[in-house]
Design an enzyme around this catalytic site. Sequence first.
Site, PDB file in Angstrom:
ATOM      1  N   GLY A 170       0.841  -1.145   0.004  1.00  0.00           N
ATOM      2  CA  GLY A 170       0.191  -0.007  -0.028  1.00  0.00           C
ATOM      3  C   GLY A 170       0.811   1.291   0.088  1.00  0.00           C
ATOM      4  O   GLY A 170       0.311   2.310   0.253  1.00  0.00           O
ATOM      5  N   SER A 210       2.497  -3.226  -3.579  1.00  0.00           N
ATOM      6  CA  SER A 210       2.071  -2.218  -4.659  1.00  0.00           C
ATOM      7  C   SER A 210       2.515  -2.971  -6.182  1.00  0.00           C
ATOM      8  O   SER A 210       3.248  -2.097  -6.991  1.00  0.00           O
ATOM      9  CB  SER A 210       3.562  -1.247  -4.514  1.00  0.00           C
ATOM     10  OG  SER A 210       2.958  -0.495  -3.098  1.00  0.00           O
TER      11      SER A 210
HETATM   12  P1  PGA Z   1      -1.059  -3.465  -2.116  1.00  0.00           P
HETATM   13  O1  PGA Z   1      -1.382  -4.470  -1.314  1.00  0.00           O
HETATM   14  O2  PGA Z   1      -0.952  -4.177  -3.531  1.00  0.00           O
HETATM   15  O3  PGA Z   1      -2.185  -2.224  -2.149  1.00  0.00           O
HETATM   16  O4  PGA Z   1       0.312  -2.970  -1.820  1.00  0.00           O
HETATM   17  C1  PGA Z   1      -1.015  -6.078  -1.335  1.00  0.00           C
HETATM   18  C2  PGA Z   1      -1.779  -6.571  -0.239  1.00  0.00           C
HETATM   19  O5  PGA Z   1      -1.769  -6.105   0.798  1.00  0.00           O
HETATM   20  O6  PGA Z   1      -1.831  -7.879  -0.375  1.00  0.00           O
END
Ligand code: PGA
Length: 257
Positions: A170, A210
């Site tokens: 995230g 991400s």
């Molecule tokens: P993100 O989350 O792709 O938003 O970084 C990945 C996850 O928490 O599994």
Amino acid sequence: MPTPLIAGNWKMNTTIQEAAQLAGHLRGSLGGVSGVEVVLCPPYVSLSEVAMALQGSAIKVGAQNMHYEDKGAFTGEVSPQMLLGLCQYVILGHSERRRDFAETDAIVNRKVRKALASGLHPILCVGELLADRQAGREEAVVSASLRASLEDVAVPRSLVVAYEPVWAIGTGLAATSAQAQAMCALIRRLLAQQFGAEEARATRVLYGGSVTPANIKEFASQPDIDGGLVGGASLNAQQFTEIVRTTASARPQGRPA
Ligand code: PGA
């Protein structure tokens, strides 16, 4: 080599109606894609609607968590028995659950064993904190967490492991493909130690943190990365579709078929 897998972790997003709409949209946009297994993990309350929207398609459904008991006085919890029939996969040990709900490796281990015994496919998440990486401890931390989470697991049949560095989740700051490949290769070596080389080769090891349409090719073409666990970008039908399509066309380098 196992079929790559892309799982969308919707986290605590979407109303039931929005979830059904998103699933319906993805069913249409992913209809012609082959060579990648796709799993959508909506909130519990939408599992039924999403499963219905996907009925008859190749897209699978997963939960984001579960309890390790079948039933009882566990207010607010959901058991494996309740998930059976609604979904095939379950994410276990996500770092947000470890951080916000005090899930330890011991708890995650009970969940993994229970999921396997119940016929659900666990997507077990492991990953280091930023401080661990800055201190050069990432291999030790992930090794210890994986070993503890898989204690007394005899046959990993249907297990998926997701390497998710906590600092990349995230944040928009994904790991480099070299960092992710090194950690996924470590995970595969540990799986081989516990279950044998053949099982380790057949077990999907994903990268998460991400993941975007722009970086998935880099990850999916690494020899030890068998797809991705996608958070933010999985809520956007166009981005998620692109991630799946790109994975379908990415050829891992240097991994025997
Ligand atoms: P993100 O989350 O792709 O938003 O970084 C990945 C996850 O928490 O599994």
